[in-house]
Design a protein around this motif. Structure first.
Motif, PDB file in Angstrom:
ATOM      1  N   LEU A 200     -34.555  16.232  76.180  1.00 53.58           N
ATOM      2  CA  LEU A 200     -33.217  16.830  76.121  1.00 53.58           C
ATOM      3  C   LEU A 200     -32.343  15.785  76.955  1.00 53.58           C
ATOM      4  O   LEU A 200     -30.940  15.584  76.857  1.00 53.58           O
ATOM      5  N   ALA A 201     -32.792  15.682  78.097  1.00 54.59           N
ATOM      6  CA  ALA A 201     -32.325  14.841  79.113  1.00 54.59           C
ATOM      7  C   ALA A 201     -31.887  13.487  78.386  1.00 54.59           C
ATOM      8  O   ALA A 201     -31.005  12.826  78.695  1.00 54.59           O
ATOM      9  N   TYR A 202     -32.897  12.869  77.781  1.00 53.84           N
ATOM     10  CA  TYR A 202     -32.708  11.481  77.014  1.00 53.84           C
ATOM     11  C   TYR A 202     -31.309  11.448  76.242  1.00 53.84           C
ATOM     12  O   TYR A 202     -30.493  10.701  76.101  1.00 53.84           O
ATOM     13  N   TRP A 203     -31.409  12.553  75.417  1.00 51.90           N
ATOM     14  CA  TRP A 203     -30.356  12.854  74.343  1.00 51.90           C
ATOM     15  C   TRP A 203     -29.030  13.096  75.002  1.00 51.90           C
ATOM     16  O   TRP A 203     -27.971  12.832  74.325  1.00 51.90           O
ATOM     17  N   GLU A 204     -28.970  13.787  76.267  1.00 51.28           N
ATOM     18  CA  GLU A 204     -27.800  13.731  76.859  1.00 51.28           C
ATOM     19  C   GLU A 204     -27.170  12.738  77.435  1.00 51.28           C
ATOM     20  O   GLU A 204     -25.998  12.312  77.082  1.00 51.28           O
ATOM     21  N   HIS A 205     -27.907  11.773  77.659  1.00 49.38           N
ATOM     22  CA  HIS A 205     -27.527  10.448  78.126  1.00 49.38           C
ATOM     23  C   HIS A 205     -26.992   9.542  77.056  1.00 49.38           C
ATOM     24  O   HIS A 205     -25.874   8.828  77.148  1.00 49.38           O
ATOM     25  N   GLU A 206     -27.671   9.960  75.821  1.00 52.68           N
ATOM     26  CA  GLU A 206     -27.416   8.929  74.693  1.00 52.68           C
ATOM     27  C   GLU A 206     -26.202   9.512  74.240  1.00 52.68           C
ATOM     28  O   GLU A 206     -24.870   8.744  73.711  1.00 52.68           O
ATOM     29  N   THR A 207     -25.821  10.840  74.081  1.00 49.65           N
ATOM     30  CA  THR A 207     -24.642  11.466  73.269  1.00 49.65           C
ATOM     31  C   THR A 207     -23.364  11.291  74.422  1.00 49.65           C
ATOM     32  O   THR A 207     -22.169  11.386  73.772  1.00 49.65           O
ATOM     33  N   SER A 208     -23.638  11.071  75.723  1.00 47.14           N
ATOM     34  CA  SER A 208     -22.694  10.832  76.391  1.00 47.14           C
ATOM     35  C   SER A 208     -21.946   9.572  76.195  1.00 47.14           C
ATOM     36  O   SER A 208     -20.664   9.290  76.762  1.00 47.14           O
ATOM     37  N   LYS A 209     -22.258   8.588  75.192  1.00 43.53           N
ATOM     38  CA  LYS A 209     -21.576   7.264  74.859  1.00 43.53           C
ATOM     39  C   LYS A 209     -20.581   7.821  73.960  1.00 43.53           C
ATOM     40  O   LYS A 209     -19.787   6.701  73.662  1.00 43.53           O
ATOM     41  N   LEU A 210     -20.746   8.741  73.238  1.00 40.40           N
ATOM     42  CA  LEU A 210     -19.758   9.121  72.257  1.00 40.40           C
ATOM     43  C   LEU A 210     -18.446   9.743  72.846  1.00 40.40           C
ATOM     44  O   LEU A 210     -18.500  10.774  73.817  1.00 40.40           O
ATOM     45  N   THR A 211     -17.270   9.445  72.489  1.00 34.02           N
ATOM     46  CA  THR A 211     -16.014   9.894  72.524  1.00 34.02           C
ATOM     47  C   THR A 211     -15.618  11.027  71.577  1.00 34.02           C
ATOM     48  O   THR A 211     -14.696  12.150  71.922  1.00 34.02           O
ATOM     49  N   ASP A 212     -16.048  11.087  70.263  1.00 34.98           N
ATOM     50  CA  ASP A 212     -15.840  11.595  69.516  1.00 34.98           C
ATOM     51  C   ASP A 212     -17.106  11.822  68.489  1.00 34.98           C
ATOM     52  O   ASP A 212     -18.098  10.856  68.079  1.00 34.98           O
ATOM     53  N   PRO A 213     -17.177  12.838  67.508  1.00 30.65           N
ATOM     54  CA  PRO A 213     -18.193  12.879  66.587  1.00 30.65           C
ATOM     55  C   PRO A 213     -17.749  11.990  65.399  1.00 30.65           C
ATOM     56  O   PRO A 213     -16.695  11.221  65.422  1.00 30.65           O
ATOM     57  N   SER A 214     -18.644  11.560  64.596  1.00 30.01           N
ATOM     58  CA  SER A 214     -18.433  10.675  63.494  1.00 30.01           C
ATOM     59  C   SER A 214     -18.462  11.135  62.202  1.00 30.01           C
ATOM     60  O   SER A 214     -19.692  11.478  61.619  1.00 30.01           O
ATOM     61  N   SER A 268     -17.976   2.164  61.523  1.00 27.28           N
ATOM     62  CA  SER A 268     -17.020   1.743  62.873  1.00 27.28           C
ATOM     63  C   SER A 268     -15.702   1.193  62.279  1.00 27.28           C
ATOM     64  O   SER A 268     -14.786   1.697  62.731  1.00 27.28           O
ATOM     65  N   ARG A 269     -15.649   0.547  61.135  1.00 27.15           N
ATOM     66  CA  ARG A 269     -14.503   0.077  60.295  1.00 27.15           C
ATOM     67  C   ARG A 269     -13.712   1.087  59.674  1.00 27.15           C
ATOM     68  O   ARG A 269     -12.458   1.207  60.032  1.00 27.15           O
ATOM     69  N   TYR A 270     -14.352   2.184  59.102  1.00 26.93           N
ATOM     70  CA  TYR A 270     -13.518   3.302  58.538  1.00 26.93           C
ATOM     71  C   TYR A 270     -13.076   4.176  59.503  1.00 26.93           C
ATOM     72  O   TYR A 270     -12.014   4.714  59.478  1.00 26.93           O
ATOM     73  N   LEU A 271     -13.715   4.507  60.491  1.00 27.89           N
ATOM     74  CA  LEU A 271     -13.320   5.233  61.610  1.00 27.89           C
ATOM     75  C   LEU A 271     -12.826   4.815  62.828  1.00 27.89           C
ATOM     76  O   LEU A 271     -11.895   5.339  63.618  1.00 27.89           O
ATOM     77  N   ASN A 272     -12.387   3.180  62.811  1.00 29.35           N
ATOM     78  CA  ASN A 272     -11.837   2.663  63.747  1.00 29.35           C
ATOM     79  C   ASN A 272     -12.391   2.968  65.178  1.00 29.35           C
ATOM     80  O   ASN A 272     -11.491   3.380  66.135  1.00 29.35           O
ATOM     81  N   ARG A 273     -13.518   2.863  65.384  1.00 26.16           N
ATOM     82  CA  ARG A 273     -14.376   3.252  66.771  1.00 26.16           C
ATOM     83  C   ARG A 273     -15.521   2.169  67.194  1.00 26.16           C
ATOM     84  O   ARG A 273     -15.843   1.447  66.114  1.00 26.16           O
ATOM     85  N   ASP A 274     -15.411   2.120  68.304  1.00 27.19           N
ATOM     86  CA  ASP A 274     -16.548   1.030  68.982  1.00 27.19           C
ATOM     87  C   ASP A 274     -17.816   1.783  69.107  1.00 27.19           C
ATOM     88  O   ASP A 274     -18.912   0.896  69.236  1.00 27.19           O
ATOM     89  N   THR A 275     -18.021   3.133  68.895  1.00 31.39           N
ATOM     90  CA  THR A 275     -19.289   3.707  69.035  1.00 31.39           C
ATOM     91  C   THR A 275     -19.107   4.805  67.960  1.00 31.39           C
ATOM     92  O   THR A 275     -18.289   5.618  67.911  1.00 31.39           O
ATOM     93  N   VAL A 276     -20.218   4.769  67.222  1.00 32.68           N
ATOM     94  CA  VAL A 276     -20.492   5.621  66.170  1.00 32.68           C
ATOM     95  C   VAL A 276     -21.820   6.291  65.930  1.00 32.68           C
ATOM     96  O   VAL A 276     -22.819   5.989  66.747  1.00 32.68           O
ATOM     97  N   CYS A 277     -22.047   7.199  65.126  1.00 27.97           N
ATOM     98  CA  CYS A 277     -23.265   7.957  65.139  1.00 27.97           C
ATOM     99  C   CYS A 277     -23.259   8.565  63.788  1.00 27.97           C
ATOM    100  O   CYS A 277     -22.577   9.037  63.001  1.00 27.97           O
ATOM    101  N   PHE A 278     -24.547   8.440  63.273  1.00 28.29           N
ATOM    102  CA  PHE A 278     -25.122   9.067  62.092  1.00 28.29           C
ATOM    103  C   PHE A 278     -26.507   9.621  62.270  1.00 28.29           C
ATOM    104  O   PHE A 278     -27.216   9.344  63.215  1.00 28.29           O
ATOM    105  N   GLY A 279     -26.920  10.271  61.257  1.00 36.48           N
ATOM    106  CA  GLY A 279     -28.412  10.975  61.199  1.00 36.48           C
ATOM    107  C   GLY A 279     -29.483  10.166  60.672  1.00 36.48           C
ATOM    108  O   GLY A 279     -28.814   9.376  59.542  1.00 36.48           O
TER     109      GLY A 279
END
Length: 603
Positions: A200-214, A268-279
């Motif tokens: 969970l600590a690993y994923w906390e570090h990874e999700t901290s890169k996001l400013t918004d959900p995708s 990234s193009r659709y959401l106009n974001r530099d960091t995106v997330c998908f499953g």
């Protein structure tokens, strides 16, 4: 593993004399059970229809029953208690088998598919239908049948479904299958030994890169009021598949990574974001668990793929970084998605979709391969129809057997068919663009398909279409100025075009709505006045300005004024729900909104 007292066991709505084992669920099973039981959804009820020739029915039924007896997971049901959800293994579970005779009817394959759909909508009783499988055999000729196999995804993933069919066909051929030494409960025990806190600590570090959900559906619109699944297919030919495979090998990445990269870039193009997330689904089969490669069950898990996009980064370096991130994430792939999202929700505003609303699935063992490798020479099975859905609004399934095929499944109440068609075309185009432009940087990869590019060229937009144009405050053409000389890759901006029309045909009607109109001269003057006002209010270049106006002749005035101010307009439909409008304001980071009343102000 269930850790229940005798009193708690006795309170279970089960016939305990027929219960062989009882244990907890895997993380993926927990999520599926929630959507299936508490949301009353059939999203995870899967189905395959086969056209079968030369079938020995008695032998086939016996073969199927022998495989059920071999694997505990094929005799499993589910029960909910106050403290936890549990799965139980029935000592005995007869196959749910139905035979229909359609030899003398006029019903065709479409009727079979309709019958299959009706069977799928029945769903399953998780307590009274252990095994969560139904088989319907429809006889249409002396040696011809259709077989409808309906099963719940809770018990088997795609690999297990194909492996199970392979075992059934082996037993059908008379091959004696060895005793299974590993059962699904061994996997559950393996999961309980994992370092939950460390993962969970690993994923906390990874999700901290996001400013918004995708949420891709936040920028798309649906076409129907009720939820219905539909599909778009992208089929690559032999040459394209070979080029893609060679491209991946040469650059030390997998084909999966290339497809993930294309999807991340599209988001990234659709959401106009530099960091995106998908499953993305992982196989979930532990390499350090003996016998995991022969065990049937629900092993897959869904984990976030979090990707940073730097437009100036080289394509190959970026793809390799995605590959490396995927390798690192596999060390924590057994973390429940709901735990990851619960933790991420502490710094992100999430809706019911969680971190993302799109899912990518890679088919690692298509059932067609099992059929080809195991069927008898006198019996043939051909897949004529299949249904496999998830609860995500958009799912991308990648199948690279002989030829690469990508299937985009979407919920039509959230994504319209034109939008889904455009998404699939752009995804296919991006994949091919990557292969054709290995030395490119990310900003040079365009979402414009070849057909769209040809159409733009016909309209006079140059020999090449530039995907990105840097925003400028000054139009190419100003009133009373010289006619612009465009480079081949340029096209004239809309402000310049309307400036010219205001000079050439000032009194011609430019905009009309509900009996009211503006001439080109009036449109020019009013938009210029509003642009000056916006600047006075602090609007600067590249800033987003909301437009919350009713449809009228003033709407294009607002759009044009914002462009003249060097800003970007964001249309806001006042019929949208409050939550969606609030999300648009936050997501676009707009600081100014043009309104004609106070309806936005009170939200």
């Amino acid at each position: 593993m269930a850790k229940l007292s005798q009193i708690q066991l006795a309170a279970l709505p089960l016939t305990l004399s027929n219960v062989d084992d009882l244990y907890p669920l895997s993380p993926m099973q927990e999520g599926m059970l929630f959507h299936s039981m508490f949301e009353q959804s059939n999203a995870y009820v899967n189905q395959i229809c086969f056209e079968v020739k030369g079938l020995d029915v008695a032998r086939f039924k016996q073969a199927w029953q022998s495989v059920i007896a071999r694997h505990d997971v094929l005799r499993t049901g589910f029960v909910c208690t106050d403290k936890m959800n549990l799965q139980f293994v029935a000592k005995e579970s007869a196959q749910d088998w139905q035979e229909l005779d359609w030899q003398h009817s006029q019903l065709d394959k479409n009727a079979v598919i309709n019958a299959a759909q009706a069977d799928r909508e029945r769903g399953f009783d998780f307590i009274n239908d252990p095994g969560l499988t139904r088989l319907t055999l429809i006889k249409t000729g002396v040696s011809e049948h259709y077989l409808i196999w309906t099963n719940h995804h809770l018990l088997t993933d795609g690999w297990s479904t194909s492996a199970m069919m392979g075992e059934v066909l082996q037993a059908y051929k008379g091959i004696t299958l060895p005793k299974s030494t590993v059962q699904y409960k061994d996997y559950i025990a393996y999961l309980e030994k994992q370092d939950a806190a460390g993962n969970l600590a690993y994923w906390e570090h990874e999700t901290s890169k996001l400013t918004d959900p995708s949420y891709l559906t936040s920028v798309l619109s649906g076409a129907e009021e009720t939820e219905r699944y539909a599909k778009q297919h992208i089929q690559f030919d032999e040459a394209q598949t070979t080029y893609l495979t060679d491209f991946a090998k040469q650059n030390h990445v997998t084909v999966n990574t290339v497809i993930q990269g294309a999807w991340a870039l599209l988001l990234s193009r659709y959401l106009n974001r530099d960091t995106v997330c998908f499953g993305a689904t992982t196989s979930g089969r532990p390499t350090d668990m003996n016998g995991s490669n022969t065990c049937l069950g629900m092993f897959i898990n869904t984990i976030p793929v979090i990707t940073e996009i730097d437009p100036a980064q080289s394509l190959i370096t970026w793809l390799q970084s995605i590959q490396n991130a995927n390798v690192r994430s596999r060390e924590s792939e057994f973390t429940p998605l709901y735990d990851i999202q619960k933790q991420a929700g502490q710094h992100l505003e999430l809706n019911k979709e969680g971190l993302f609303d799109t899912l990518m699935v890679f088919e690692n063992y298509p059932i067609s391969e099992a059929l080809q490798s195991e069927e008898r020479h006198d019996t043939s099975f051909d897949v004529v129809h299949s249904e496999e859905e998830t609860n995500y609004p958009v799912s991308v399934e990648v199948d690279i057997a002989a030829l690469l095929k990508i299937t985009l499944t979407y919920q039509s109440d959230k994504v319209s068919t034109p939008s889904a068609s455009r998404l699939s075309e752009q995804l296919g185009s991006l994949v091919l663009a990557m292969v054709a432009n290995q030395s490119a940087i990310l900003s040079e990869l365009s979402l414009v398909t070849s057909a769209q590019a040809e159409s733009l060229q016909v309209q006079g937009f140059g020999d090449e279409f530039t995907p990105y144009l840097v925003g400028v405050e000054t139009p190419i053409y100003l009133p009373n100025g010289d006619a612009p000389v465009l480079r081949p890759e340029q096209y004239q901006d809309v402000v310049s075009t309307l400036n010219q029309l205001a000079e050439q045909t000032p009194d011609a009607e430019a905009v009309t709505c509900d009996g009211l109109s503006y001439t080109f001269k009036e449109l020019y003057e009013r938009s210029s006045q509003l642009a000056y006002y916006l600047r006075e209010q602090g609007v600067v270049a590249e800033q987003r300005v909301g437009v919350a106006l009713e449809r009228s002749r003033d709407l294009p005035v607002a759009f044009l004024a914002i462009l003249k101010a060097g800003a970007v307009y964001v249309p806001m439909d006042l019929s949208y729900p409050e939550q969606r409008l609030a999300y648009m304001i936050k997501d676009s980071q707009m600081q100014h909104i043009l309104v004609s009343d106070n309806r936005i102000a009170v939200r």
